[in-house]
Design a protein around this motif. Sequence first.
Motif, PDB file in Angstrom:
ATOM      1  N   LYS A  46       0.836  -1.205   0.000  1.00  0.00           N
ATOM      2  CA  LYS A  46       0.000   0.000   0.000  1.00  0.00           C
ATOM      3  C   LYS A  46       0.870   1.254   0.000  1.00  0.00           C
ATOM      4  CE  LYS A  46      -3.629   2.267   2.732  1.00  0.00           C
ATOM      5  NZ  LYS A  46      -2.869   3.415   3.245  1.00  0.00           N
ATOM      6  N   ALA A  47       1.913   1.257   0.830  1.00  0.00           N
ATOM      7  CA  ALA A  47       2.806   2.419   0.887  1.00  0.00           C
ATOM      8  C   ALA A  47       3.510   2.636  -0.450  1.00  0.00           C
ATOM      9  CB  ALA A  47       3.832   2.218   2.000  1.00  0.00           C
ATOM     10  N   THR A  48       3.917   1.545  -1.083  1.00  0.00           N
ATOM     11  CA  THR A  48       4.577   1.657  -2.389  1.00  0.00           C
ATOM     12  C   THR A  48       3.639   2.253  -3.427  1.00  0.00           C
ATOM     13  OG1 THR A  48       5.971  -0.268  -1.894  1.00  0.00           O
ATOM     14  CG2 THR A  48       5.743   0.364  -4.206  1.00  0.00           C
ATOM     15  N   HIS A  49       2.402   1.788  -3.435  1.00  0.00           N
ATOM     16  CA  HIS A  49       1.429   2.306  -4.401  1.00  0.00           C
ATOM     17  C   HIS A  49       1.106   3.774  -4.132  1.00  0.00           C
ATOM     18  CE1 HIS A  49       0.924  -1.471  -6.356  1.00  0.00           C
ATOM     19  NE2 HIS A  49       0.340  -2.076  -5.335  1.00  0.00           N
ATOM     20  N   GLU A  50       1.094   4.162  -2.866  1.00  0.00           N
ATOM     21  CA  GLU A  50       0.834   5.565  -2.545  1.00  0.00           C
ATOM     22  C   GLU A  50       1.960   6.459  -3.074  1.00  0.00           C
ATOM     23  OE1 GLU A  50       0.335   5.491   1.654  1.00  0.00           O
ATOM     24  OE2 GLU A  50      -1.832   5.110   1.560  1.00  0.00           O
ATOM     25  N   LYS A  51       3.206   5.979  -2.952  1.00  0.00           N
ATOM     26  CA  LYS A  51       4.328   6.750  -3.497  1.00  0.00           C
ATOM     27  C   LYS A  51       4.216   6.862  -5.014  1.00  0.00           C
ATOM     28  CE  LYS A  51       7.635   5.532   0.157  1.00  0.00           C
ATOM     29  NZ  LYS A  51       8.899   4.807   0.485  1.00  0.00           N
ATOM     30  N   GLU A  52       3.872   5.748  -5.648  1.00  0.00           N
ATOM     31  CA  GLU A  52       3.703   5.771  -7.105  1.00  0.00           C
ATOM     32  C   GLU A  52       2.579   6.721  -7.502  1.00  0.00           C
ATOM     33  OE1 GLU A  52       3.013   1.724  -8.089  1.00  0.00           O
ATOM     34  OE2 GLU A  52       5.119   1.122  -7.937  1.00  0.00           O
ATOM     35  N   LEU A  53       1.543   6.759  -6.675  1.00  0.00           N
ATOM     36  CA  LEU A  53       0.423   7.656  -6.961  1.00  0.00           C
ATOM     37  C   LEU A  53       0.858   9.114  -6.879  1.00  0.00           C
ATOM     38  CD1 LEU A  53      -2.579   8.193  -7.456  1.00  0.00           C
ATOM     39  CD2 LEU A  53      -2.937   8.003  -4.986  1.00  0.00           C
ATOM     40  N   GLU A  54       1.668   9.451  -5.874  1.00  0.00           N
ATOM     41  CA  GLU A  54       2.141  10.830  -5.742  1.00  0.00           C
ATOM     42  C   GLU A  54       2.980  11.235  -6.952  1.00  0.00           C
ATOM     43  OE1 GLU A  54       1.323  13.088  -3.532  1.00  0.00           O
ATOM     44  OE2 GLU A  54      -0.048  11.635  -2.620  1.00  0.00           O
ATOM     45  N   VAL A  55       3.832  10.322  -7.406  1.00  0.00           N
ATOM     46  CA  VAL A  55       4.645  10.607  -8.596  1.00  0.00           C
ATOM     47  C   VAL A  55       3.748  10.812  -9.814  1.00  0.00           C
ATOM     48  CG1 VAL A  55       6.380   9.668 -10.173  1.00  0.00           C
ATOM     49  CG2 VAL A  55       6.653   9.371  -7.709  1.00  0.00           C
ATOM     50  N   ALA A  56       2.739   9.945  -9.941  1.00  0.00           N
ATOM     51  CA  ALA A  56       1.821  10.058 -11.076  1.00  0.00           C
ATOM     52  C   ALA A  56       1.036  11.369 -11.015  1.00  0.00           C
ATOM     53  CB  ALA A  56       0.866   8.868 -11.091  1.00  0.00           C
ATOM     54  N   LYS A  57       0.648  11.783  -9.801  1.00  0.00           N
ATOM     55  CA  LYS A  57      -0.087  13.045  -9.652  1.00  0.00           C
ATOM     56  C   LYS A  57       0.778  14.229 -10.075  1.00  0.00           C
ATOM     57  CE  LYS A  57      -2.095  13.603  -5.670  1.00  0.00           C
ATOM     58  NZ  LYS A  57      -2.343  13.472  -4.209  1.00  0.00           N
ATOM     59  N   ASP A  58       2.061  14.197  -9.704  1.00  0.00           N
ATOM     60  CA  ASP A  58       2.957  15.289 -10.095  1.00  0.00           C
ATOM     61  C   ASP A  58       3.111  15.343 -11.617  1.00  0.00           C
ATOM     62  OD1 ASP A  58       3.317  15.998  -7.468  1.00  0.00           O
ATOM     63  OD2 ASP A  58       5.145  14.807  -7.210  1.00  0.00           O
ATOM     64  N   LYS A  59       3.252  14.172 -12.227  1.00  0.00           N
ATOM     65  CA  LYS A  59       3.369  14.134 -13.690  1.00  0.00           C
ATOM     66  C   LYS A  59       2.089  14.651 -14.344  1.00  0.00           C
ATOM     67  CE  LYS A  59       6.660  10.288 -14.046  1.00  0.00           C
ATOM     68  NZ  LYS A  59       6.890   8.902 -14.554  1.00  0.00           N
ATOM     69  N   PHE A  60       0.966  14.271 -13.759  1.00  0.00           N
ATOM     70  CA  PHE A  60      -0.311  14.698 -14.322  1.00  0.00           C
ATOM     71  C   PHE A  60      -0.472  16.213 -14.205  1.00  0.00           C
ATOM     72  CE2 PHE A  60      -4.903  15.482 -14.021  1.00  0.00           C
ATOM     73  CZ  PHE A  60      -5.337  14.863 -15.181  1.00  0.00           C
ATOM     74  N   LYS A  61      -0.081  16.765 -13.056  1.00  0.00           N
ATOM     75  CA  LYS A  61      -0.176  18.215 -12.869  1.00  0.00           C
ATOM     76  C   LYS A  61       0.688  18.953 -13.890  1.00  0.00           C
ATOM     77  CE  LYS A  61      -1.189  18.232  -7.899  1.00  0.00           C
ATOM     78  NZ  LYS A  61      -0.669  18.582  -6.548  1.00  0.00           N
ATOM     79  N   THR A  62       1.901  18.438 -14.102  1.00  0.00           N
ATOM     80  CA  THR A  62       2.801  19.079 -15.066  1.00  0.00           C
ATOM     81  C   THR A  62       2.204  19.042 -16.473  1.00  0.00           C
ATOM     82  OG1 THR A  62       4.718  18.423 -13.732  1.00  0.00           O
ATOM     83  CG2 THR A  62       5.127  19.043 -16.028  1.00  0.00           C
ATOM     84  N   ALA A  63       1.701  17.868 -16.847  1.00  0.00           N
ATOM     85  CA  ALA A  63       1.101  17.734 -18.178  1.00  0.00           C
ATOM     86  C   ALA A  63      -0.138  18.615 -18.305  1.00  0.00           C
ATOM     87  CB  ALA A  63       0.744  16.276 -18.443  1.00  0.00           C
ATOM     88  N   LEU A  64      -0.936  18.669 -17.237  1.00  0.00           N
ATOM     89  CA  LEU A  64      -2.155  19.476 -17.271  1.00  0.00           C
ATOM     90  C   LEU A  64      -1.831  20.958 -17.405  1.00  0.00           C
ATOM     91  CD1 LEU A  64      -5.239  19.515 -17.037  1.00  0.00           C
ATOM     92  CD2 LEU A  64      -4.975  19.692 -14.560  1.00  0.00           C
ATOM     93  N   SER A  65      -0.784  21.397 -16.726  1.00  0.00           N
ATOM     94  CA  SER A  65      -0.388  22.810 -16.825  1.00  0.00           C
ATOM     95  C   SER A  65      -0.012  23.165 -18.260  1.00  0.00           C
ATOM     96  CB  SER A  65       0.794  23.086 -15.893  1.00  0.00           C
ATOM     97  OG  SER A  65       0.434  22.853 -14.545  1.00  0.00           O
ATOM     98  N   GLY A  66       0.708  22.254 -18.919  1.00  0.00           N
ATOM     99  CA  GLY A  66       1.068  22.499 -20.317  1.00  0.00           C
ATOM    100  C   GLY A  66      -0.153  22.561 -21.220  1.00  0.00           C
ATOM    101  N   ILE A  67      -1.117  21.673 -20.964  1.00  0.00           N
ATOM    102  CA  ILE A  67      -2.343  21.659 -21.775  1.00  0.00           C
ATOM    103  C   ILE A  67      -3.132  22.949 -21.577  1.00  0.00           C
ATOM    104  CG2 ILE A  67      -4.576  20.521 -22.058  1.00  0.00           C
ATOM    105  CD1 ILE A  67      -3.164  17.877 -21.383  1.00  0.00           C
ATOM    106  N   LEU A  68      -3.264  23.370 -20.314  1.00  0.00           N
ATOM    107  CA  LEU A  68      -4.029  24.587 -20.030  1.00  0.00           C
ATOM    108  C   LEU A  68      -3.364  25.817 -20.645  1.00  0.00           C
ATOM    109  CD1 LEU A  68      -5.024  23.959 -16.286  1.00  0.00           C
ATOM    110  CD2 LEU A  68      -6.432  23.678 -18.332  1.00  0.00           C
TER     111      LEU A  68
END
Length: 206
Positions: free
Chosen positions: A122-144
């Motif tokens: 669970k802890a490993t998946h949570e870390k992966e989720l945080e990394v994925a969220k950061d990537k998503f935010k970066t990509a979303l900022s570029g799209i916006l």
Amino acid sequence: MRLGSSTDKKDTGRLHVDFAQARDDLYEWECRQRLYAREERHRRRMEEDRFRHPSPPPIVHYSDHECSQLGDKIKDDTAFVEAVKVLLTWVERGEVNRRNANNFYSMIQSSNSHIRQLMSQKATHEKELEVAKDKFKTALSGILAQFEQIVSVFHAASKQKAWDHFSKAQRKNLDMWCKQAEVGPLLFLQLFTSSIHLVKYSLNVI
């Protein structure tokens, strides 16, 4: 009643019509109908069996040999889920007694030890989720940012010095495209917010 041509001698007689059922023919027809019905039921049953999921094999009853094997499976990550099902079935069947209580205790203890691995996963998946969220935010900022640039183009085109040179049909399309471009970022933000809420809810449930 006259038989034959009109010049023939008149003859009298009696015509008997038997309305009784032909029982042999009726019985044969009923037999054929029952045969057709049986064949249809058999065909439908074959179709249902073809699409029905196979039943799981029955869970074996407790024995010292099975207990020894199950204890090893509980410690195996790849076999844990099925092994716990067997353990649960044994306990629910009432197969625990004084003689084998220690064996059941050991298997339950091994099941409890598996929780540490689950928490680590669970802890490993949570870390992966945080990394994925950061990537998503970066990509979303570029799209916006690109959406904003496109909207700026539409706004510039709507100024009178440019707008008057477009035809009525072109202005209609430009106006429609501008509205779509302005709505786009809102949809992305709503999607992002919904995804975050869903993930937070899932983590709270766990």
